[in-house]
Each structure stands twice: as structure tokens, then as C-alpha cells.
Design a protein around this motif. Structure first.
Motif, PDB file in Angstrom:
ATOM      1  N   LYS A  18      40.766  40.736  33.248  1.00 19.41           N
ATOM      2  CA  LYS A  18      39.619  39.956  32.799  1.00 19.41           C
ATOM      3  C   LYS A  18      38.415  40.209  33.710  1.00 19.41           C
ATOM      4  O   LYS A  18      38.561  40.555  34.877  1.00 19.41           O
ATOM      5  CB  LYS A  18      39.955  38.453  32.816  1.00 19.41           C
ATOM      6  CG  LYS A  18      41.170  38.063  31.985  1.00 19.41           C
ATOM      7  CD  LYS A  18      40.932  38.288  30.505  1.00 19.41           C
ATOM      8  CE  LYS A  18      42.150  37.838  29.694  1.00 19.41           C
ATOM      9  NZ  LYS A  18      41.948  38.081  28.233  1.00 19.41           N
ATOM     10  N   GLY A  19      37.208  39.992  33.178  1.00 18.77           N
ATOM     11  CA  GLY A  19      35.982  40.044  33.953  1.00 18.77           C
ATOM     12  C   GLY A  19      35.726  41.402  34.598  1.00 18.77           C
ATOM     13  O   GLY A  19      35.911  42.451  33.971  1.00 18.77           O
ATOM     14  N   PHE A  20      35.297  41.371  35.879  1.00 22.85           N
ATOM     15  CA  PHE A  20      34.987  42.608  36.582  1.00 22.85           C
ATOM     16  C   PHE A  20      36.231  43.475  36.791  1.00 22.85           C
ATOM     17  O   PHE A  20      36.132  44.697  36.856  1.00 22.85           O
ATOM     18  CB  PHE A  20      34.342  42.310  37.940  1.00 22.85           C
ATOM     19  CG  PHE A  20      32.897  41.910  37.823  1.00 22.85           C
ATOM     20  CD1 PHE A  20      31.972  42.774  37.261  1.00 22.85           C
ATOM     21  CD2 PHE A  20      32.458  40.674  38.273  1.00 22.85           C
ATOM     22  CE1 PHE A  20      30.640  42.423  37.159  1.00 22.85           C
ATOM     23  CE2 PHE A  20      31.122  40.302  38.163  1.00 22.85           C
ATOM     24  CZ  PHE A  20      30.207  41.178  37.601  1.00 22.85           C
ATOM     25  N   TYR A  41      24.375  41.048  37.147  1.00 22.46           N
ATOM     26  CA  TYR A  41      25.157  42.070  37.863  1.00 22.46           C
ATOM     27  C   TYR A  41      24.814  42.089  39.345  1.00 22.46           C
ATOM     28  O   TYR A  41      25.578  42.640  40.149  1.00 22.46           O
ATOM     29  CB  TYR A  41      24.858  43.435  37.227  1.00 22.46           C
ATOM     30  CG  TYR A  41      25.852  44.521  37.547  1.00 22.46           C
ATOM     31  CD1 TYR A  41      27.153  44.460  37.070  1.00 22.46           C
ATOM     32  CD2 TYR A  41      25.482  45.625  38.297  1.00 22.46           C
ATOM     33  CE1 TYR A  41      28.064  45.461  37.340  1.00 22.46           C
ATOM     34  CE2 TYR A  41      26.385  46.642  38.575  1.00 22.46           C
ATOM     35  CZ  TYR A  41      27.674  46.556  38.085  1.00 22.46           C
ATOM     36  OH  TYR A  41      28.572  47.550  38.354  1.00 22.46           O
ATOM     37  N   LYS A  42      23.672  41.483  39.719  1.00 26.17           N
ATOM     38  CA  LYS A  42      23.229  41.521  41.116  1.00 26.17           C
ATOM     39  C   LYS A  42      23.356  40.164  41.814  1.00 26.17           C
ATOM     40  O   LYS A  42      22.842  39.991  42.914  1.00 26.17           O
ATOM     41  CB  LYS A  42      21.774  42.010  41.172  1.00 26.17           C
ATOM     42  CG  LYS A  42      21.611  43.458  40.705  1.00 26.17           C
ATOM     43  CD  LYS A  42      20.160  43.892  40.649  1.00 26.17           C
ATOM     44  CE  LYS A  42      19.469  43.386  39.421  1.00 26.17           C
ATOM     45  NZ  LYS A  42      18.100  43.914  39.255  1.00 26.17           N
ATOM     46  N   GLN A  43      24.036  39.208  41.186  1.00 26.34           N
ATOM     47  CA  GLN A  43      24.255  37.915  41.827  1.00 26.34           C
ATOM     48  C   GLN A  43      25.256  38.071  42.984  1.00 26.34           C
ATOM     49  O   GLN A  43      26.210  38.846  42.878  1.00 26.34           O
ATOM     50  CB  GLN A  43      24.788  36.907  40.809  1.00 26.34           C
ATOM     51  CG  GLN A  43      23.776  36.558  39.723  1.00 26.34           C
ATOM     52  CD  GLN A  43      24.353  35.629  38.677  1.00 26.34           C
ATOM     53  OE1 GLN A  43      25.516  35.218  38.781  1.00 26.34           O
ATOM     54  NE2 GLN A  43      23.561  35.307  37.667  1.00 26.34           N
ATOM     55  N   LEU A  58      36.624  48.479  46.269  1.00 28.92           N
ATOM     56  CA  LEU A  58      37.127  48.881  47.574  1.00 28.92           C
ATOM     57  C   LEU A  58      38.630  49.133  47.524  1.00 28.92           C
ATOM     58  O   LEU A  58      39.125  50.111  48.113  1.00 28.92           O
ATOM     59  CB  LEU A  58      36.807  47.797  48.599  1.00 28.92           C
ATOM     60  CG  LEU A  58      37.201  48.098  50.050  1.00 28.92           C
ATOM     61  CD1 LEU A  58      36.541  49.376  50.540  1.00 28.92           C
ATOM     62  CD2 LEU A  58      36.823  46.932  50.957  1.00 28.92           C
ATOM     63  N   ILE A  59      39.345  48.282  46.827  1.00 25.82           N
ATOM     64  CA  ILE A  59      40.790  48.471  46.684  1.00 25.82           C
ATOM     65  C   ILE A  59      41.078  49.803  45.990  1.00 25.82           C
ATOM     66  O   ILE A  59      41.995  50.543  46.370  1.00 25.82           O
ATOM     67  CB  ILE A  59      41.417  47.299  45.908  1.00 25.82           C
ATOM     68  CG1 ILE A  59      41.325  46.013  46.738  1.00 25.82           C
ATOM     69  CG2 ILE A  59      42.862  47.598  45.544  1.00 25.82           C
ATOM     70  CD1 ILE A  59      41.725  44.766  45.984  1.00 25.82           C
ATOM     71  N   GLU A  60      40.246  50.137  44.994  1.00 29.41           N
ATOM     72  CA  GLU A  60      40.472  51.374  44.236  1.00 29.41           C
ATOM     73  C   GLU A  60      40.204  52.613  45.082  1.00 29.41           C
ATOM     74  O   GLU A  60      41.005  53.562  45.075  1.00 29.41           O
ATOM     75  CB  GLU A  60      39.564  51.380  42.998  1.00 29.41           C
ATOM     76  CG  GLU A  60      39.975  52.395  41.952  1.00 29.41           C
ATOM     77  CD  GLU A  60      41.370  52.112  41.404  1.00 29.41           C
ATOM     78  OE1 GLU A  60      42.133  53.090  41.248  1.00 29.41           O
ATOM     79  OE2 GLU A  60      41.681  50.933  41.142  1.00 29.41           O
ATOM     80  N   VAL A  68      28.448  40.526  43.002  1.00 27.27           N
ATOM     81  CA  VAL A  68      28.384  41.743  43.808  1.00 27.27           C
ATOM     82  C   VAL A  68      29.585  41.835  44.741  1.00 27.27           C
ATOM     83  O   VAL A  68      30.245  42.876  44.845  1.00 27.27           O
ATOM     84  CB  VAL A  68      27.068  41.779  44.624  1.00 27.27           C
ATOM     85  CG1 VAL A  68      27.119  42.884  45.671  1.00 27.27           C
ATOM     86  CG2 VAL A  68      25.880  41.995  43.695  1.00 27.27           C
ATOM     87  N   LEU A  69      29.895  40.742  45.425  1.00 31.53           N
ATOM     88  CA  LEU A  69      31.002  40.760  46.387  1.00 31.53           C
ATOM     89  C   LEU A  69      32.340  40.926  45.668  1.00 31.53           C
ATOM     90  O   LEU A  69      33.223  41.653  46.147  1.00 31.53           O
ATOM     91  CB  LEU A  69      31.006  39.464  47.199  1.00 31.53           C
ATOM     92  CG  LEU A  69      32.047  39.395  48.326  1.00 31.53           C
ATOM     93  CD1 LEU A  69      31.836  40.518  49.324  1.00 31.53           C
ATOM     94  CD2 LEU A  69      31.972  38.039  49.036  1.00 31.53           C
ATOM     95  N   LYS A  70      32.490  40.298  44.521  1.00 30.44           N
ATOM     96  CA  LYS A  70      33.744  40.405  43.784  1.00 30.44           C
ATOM     97  C   LYS A  70      33.997  41.831  43.319  1.00 30.44           C
ATOM     98  O   LYS A  70      35.097  42.380  43.499  1.00 30.44           O
ATOM     99  CB  LYS A  70      33.714  39.451  42.580  1.00 30.44           C
ATOM    100  CG  LYS A  70      35.041  39.385  41.830  1.00 30.44           C
ATOM    101  CD  LYS A  70      34.992  38.320  40.748  1.00 30.44           C
ATOM    102  CE  LYS A  70      36.350  38.228  40.053  1.00 30.44           C
ATOM    103  NZ  LYS A  70      36.349  37.171  39.003  1.00 30.44           N
ATOM    104  N   LEU A  71      32.965  42.456  42.745  1.00 30.67           N
ATOM    105  CA  LEU A  71      33.118  43.830  42.270  1.00 30.67           C
ATOM    106  C   LEU A  71      33.283  44.796  43.445  1.00 30.67           C
ATOM    107  O   LEU A  71      34.027  45.778  43.350  1.00 30.67           O
ATOM    108  CB  LEU A  71      31.910  44.222  41.413  1.00 30.67           C
ATOM    109  CG  LEU A  71      32.013  45.568  40.693  1.00 30.67           C
ATOM    110  CD1 LEU A  71      33.251  45.619  39.802  1.00 30.67           C
ATOM    111  CD2 LEU A  71      30.758  45.822  39.868  1.00 30.67           C
TER     112      LEU A  71
END
Length: 523
Positions: A290-292, A381-383, A395-397, A387-390
Motif C-alpha cells: 500500500k501507499g509509497f 510528494y515533498k511533504q 534505502l532498504i532497496e 519524503v522520509l517514508k519514501l
């Protein structure tokens, strides 16, 4: 001719100054302080001129220093059983020939040549000859202190050291004159920025001769190398006449510059087509997230060829090298002590190696070209929270992508340490793979953080951030300088692990605080 050279130098310097001013305008801390009329401020232009002239001076010596330090002397140190003087001249001879036809200085199509010869209508012959004389002068002056210093350190007679820069210039002159003869016969201009397969094959063979022959105990005697290098002097002097009498400089440059602009257009189109081919158009690809997380999962699945292809190849090569090293230890057990000592102290080298194999640049380019350049037009997209969530999801990827070759390298080093005699500190078997993995994770965090904080691309996917390029250059220099350290594996590994953890924490804080303002399309 002197007036033409002055005008061309001022033109090139102006081009460079404008580039410096543009880069200053891209620095986040300076962007608000510098006015829109930046290019008209005399003081700033004087400062930029000073920087440009300083860089011109530094460029005369810096590249030559690194070349002599790493390519000639640095690698020459590895051949301990050969005569240092002979190895130094042997390597320099073959590299000089490679540099002669791959970096002549005469056939390098650049935009300032287009501005000078075709927009300002300067005399093509006078422009080319005066600038080429300046380039050769920089070669001689730039190499002189380093051929003397490194030559004397390797036992080369002083008079030979003093002649080597002129030999290098003579080789470039000889190749330049030869290509002019070929142009008169074939009508085809030699472009040193667009080599064919034969040129690359020749360069590979010469590199093999430069470094491969000494590895198997074959080195040109000092006298032979000296004679061959000195023979380039009369050849170069004889070539001057051809350069002075050649009458088609305008036609040559016209063809080269046409190739330049065609190559730029073709490269852009080819890059776009290749990227499109590598993206899966399978409409059945979906995700249960779901989501990002859903957005990122679709992106990774559809761009798997771009993101994972190079990683798989790098991993295969690393595994092959580890297996080869283990086989050599089995075949030549007398080398175990040297290998053991090397593995115990080589961890700083792997900072640079992991820098070279990490996929940070390719990952962020793919993110922007195929995702962010469209989504950055939306405010949500810039909130900060988004930003931190995406950022965390991505980063994990990228950590997964970089971790595969890192694990192979780390486990391979532990295996080589064991096969070469082991160690008195068993913790090293764990620290080696963990620290290599942490170095890999550091580069994953670093590249993604810099991408978010300095987002360097415009809507046309062109790189437009001087600050970004400076940070990338600084990263390279730091990684390269770490190769000079000689630190025990256990100590360096533990320091690496601690540093990577702290860097990751700081990066997340910076992303949350700054990225909503910096993660945007460049104009």
C-alpha cells in the motif's frame, strides 16, 4: 597568432567563469544570498576569474602527479623482484604510447572551439596551432617536476628524467602528424573522443604489455626503454613540419564538431531508448503493498533489469576472483604468508573498491528519470513525512542491491584469511564481512542522501548541480586517500561499523529537516 591565442584563452576562461558562477548559484546556502544579477557583479566575476586561473594552474600539475604516483610508480612498486629503474621506464614507455594516440590534445572537439572558429570566425590554423602549442607546453611543464622526483626515487639518471617530458610531447606530436597524413589520404578526421574497436584493442594490448609483462618477469632493460623513449624526440621534431604546413584545419574541426553535436543527440536518444527497453511493460506486474511501498515495489519490479543486471555481473566477477585467489593459494602455498599479511591490513583498500562497485549513481538516476521527475511536480510528494517514508523504503532497496556483492567480497576475504594461515583473533572472521557490508550500506545511505539533499537534475534529466559534482568528487578523493592507511583489520572494521551507524542516523535527520526544501526539480 599571439592575439588569436589571447582571444581564445579569454573566451575559454569566460566560459569557465560563467560555469563557476552558475555552480555558486546552485549551492543551497548561497542561493538566497546571491542576487539574480549575479553575472554582472564585478567583484564576483573577479573572484570567479581568480578561481578559473587557479584551476588552470593546478590542472597543469595535479593530473600528472596522480598519473605518476598511481599509474607508474604506485603499480611499479608491486613488482618487487624486478629492477625498479627498468620497471619505471618500461611502464612509462607503454603508457606514453597509449597517451599519444588517446590524448593528443589536437583532436579533442569542444564547445569553445565551436565558439571560436565558427561563431567568432577565428583563423582555424592559427587557433589550432597556438592552442596545441600551449597544450604541449603544459605537458612538458606539468610532467617535469614529477618525472624528476619519481625518476630519481626509482634510480633513473637525472638527465633521462629531464628528457622524459619532451619525449612524452614528442609522442603526441608524432601521432598528431600521422593522423593529419591519414586525413589527407582518407578524408576522415581522427576524433580522440570516439575511438573504434581497433583503438581500444590496441590500448588494451599496450596496457597488458605495460603491467602484464613485468608480472611474469619480463621487463625491457633500462637501455632499451631509454633508447625507445628518446627516439620520440626526433620523431616529434620531424612532425612539427607537418603540423605547420597542413592546410585543412578548418575542415578537420568542422567534421569533428559536427560529430560532437551528433554524438550528443545520438547519445541522448540512445540512452532514452535503452532505458525504455530495459523497463518492463508487462501490465500484469502488480503489488499487494500500500501507499509509497506499493509505488516503490512496482518501480523495482518494472526496472529490475536496470537495477539488478550490473549487480549480478559484479557479484559473479567477485566470486570468480575469490575462487581464483583460493586456487592460487592451493597451487602456490609458499605465498600464504604474504596473502595473510595482506588480508590482515587491506580493509582500507576495500573502501575504494566498494565505492567503485556500488550502484548508488545508477539507482538514483533511474529513480529520477523514470519516477521522480514526474512526481516532483506534486506538492504532497515533498511533504516531510512522505519524503522520509519514501527515503526509508528506497534505502532498504538500494541496500539490498549493494549488499549482494558486499557479502561475497566479505565472506571471500574471511575465507582467504582462513586458507592463508588464519589469525590469532577469531573475531576478525566476523568483522571482515560485517565491515565490508557496513561500507556497502554507507554508500547506499550516502548516495541516496546526497540525491535527496542536492537533487541535481532538471526536468530534461540533465545534471545541473555543481555542488553535487563537488560532493561526488570529494567522496572519490576521500575513498582514494583511505587506501594509504595501514590499519589492523579488527580496529578499522570496528571503526567502520560505528561510523556507518552514526552516518545513517544523521542522514535520516537531515532528510527529514531539509529534503522537503531541497528535493525539487532544478530549473
Amino acid at each position: 597568432m599571439l592575439n588569436i591565442f589571447k582571444t581564445s584563452f579569454v573566451l575559454k576562461n569566460t566560459y569557465r567563469v560563467n560555469g563557476i558562477l552558475y555552480s555558486l548559484k546552485q549551492v543551497p546556502l548561497l542561493r538566497r544570498l546571491l542576487p539574480q544579477t549575479l553575472y554582472g557583479i564585478r567583484g564576483l566575476k573577479a573572484f570567479a576569474n581568480l578561481l578559473a586561473l587557479l584551476w588552470e594552474f593546478v590542472s597543469i600539475f595535479l593530473g600528472k602527479l596522480l598519473y605518476m604516483l598511481t599509474m607508474v610508480t604506485g603499480i611499479g612498486v608491486l613488482y618487487e623482484n624486478a629492477v625498479r629503474e627498468s620497471v619505471f621506464l618500461h611502464i612509462l614507455l607503454f603508457l606514453t604510447v597509449i597517451g599519444g594516440f588517446m590524448n593528443t590534445g589536437l583532436f579533442n572537439p569542444t564547445r569553445d572551439k565551436y565558439y571560436a572558429m565558427f561563431l567568432m570566425r577565428m583563423d582555424a590554423r592559427a587557433y589550432t596551432l597556438t592552442n596545441y602549442a600551449y597544450i604541449l607546453g603544459k605537458v612538458i611543464v606539468g610532467f617535469m617536476p614529477f618525472t624528476v622526483v619519481f625518476g630519481l626515487l626509482n634510480g633513473v639518471p637525472l638527465w633521462v628524467c629531464l628528457m622524459l617530458p619532451f619525449c612524452i610531447a614528442g609522442c603526441k606530436l608524432t601521432v598528431a602528424a600521422s593522423t593529419l597524413y591519414l586525413y589527407e589520404r582518407s578524408g576522415h578526421a581522427y576524433n580522440e573522443n570516439a575511438f573504434n574497436k581497433r583503438i581500444w584493442l590496441l590500448a588494451a594490448l599496450l596496457l597488458l604489455a605495460a603491467y602484464g609483462l613485468p608480472a611474469v618477469g619480463i621487463v625491457f632493460p633500462t637501455a632499451v626503454s631509454v633508447v625507445l623513449l628518446l627516439a620520440l624526440l626526433p620523431l616529434g621534431l620531424a612532425s612539427v613540419r607537418k603540423l605547420l604546413t597542413f592546410g585543412a584545419y578548418r575542415e578537420v574541426n568542422q567534421e569533428l564538431l559536427a560529430q560532437l553535436f551528433n554524438q550528443l543527440d545520438t547519445a541522448a536518444q540512445a540512452s532514452k531508448k535503452n532505458a525504455e527497453k530495459a523497463i518492463s511493460a508487462d501490465a500484469s506486474i502488480t503489488s499487494e503493498r500500500k501507499g509509497f511501498a506499493y509505488l516503490n515495489d512496482l518501480f523495482v519490479k518494472r526496472h529490475r533489469r536496470i537495477l539488478w543486471s550490473a549487480t549480478k555481473k559484479i557479484t559473479f566477477v567477485c566470486a570468480f576472483l575469490v575462487a581464483g585467489a583460493a586456487l592460487l593459494l592451493y597451487m602456490f602455498p609458499e605465498g600464504k604468508a604474504d596473502v595473510n599479511e595482506l588480508v590482515e591490513t587491506c580493509l582500507p583498500y576495500f573502501v575504494f573498491i566498494m565505492y567503485a562497485v556500488n550502484r548508488g549513481t545508477g539507482f538514483t538516476q533511474a529513480l529520477f528519470m523514470n519516477c521522480d521527475h514526474s512526481l516532483l511536480t506534486y506538492s504532497f510528494y515533498k511533504q516531510p513525512r512522505c519524503v522520509l517514508k519514501l527515503f526509508r523504503i528506497r534505502l532498504i532497496e538500494i541496500m539490498k542491491i549493494n549488499a549482494v556483492p558486499a557479502l561475497v567480497i566479505g565472506l571471500g576475504l574471511s575465507a582467504l584469511l582462513y586458507l592463508s594461515g588464519g589469525t590469532d583473533t577469531p573475531l576478525s572472521y566476523v568483522v571482515l564481512p560485517v565491515s565490508i557490508l557496513c561500507i556497502s550500506l554507507f554508500f547506499s545511505v550516502h548516495y541516496l542522501t546526497v540525491y535527496y539533499l542536492l537533487q541535481p537534475y532538471n526536468a530534461g534529466t540533465e545534471l545541473k548541480s555543481g555542488t553535487y559534482m563537488l560532493v561526488m568528487s570529494a567522496t572519490y578523493l576521500i575513498c582514494f586517500s583511505l587506501m594509504q592507511l595501514r590499519v589492523p583489520t579488527l580496529l578499522f572494521g570496528l571503526l567502520t561499523i560505528v561510523f556507518c551507524i552514526l552516518y545513517g542516523i544523521v542522514a535520516c535527520i537531515l532528510i527529514y529537516k531539509l529534503a522537503p526544501k531541497t528535493f525539487r526539480l532544478r530549473s
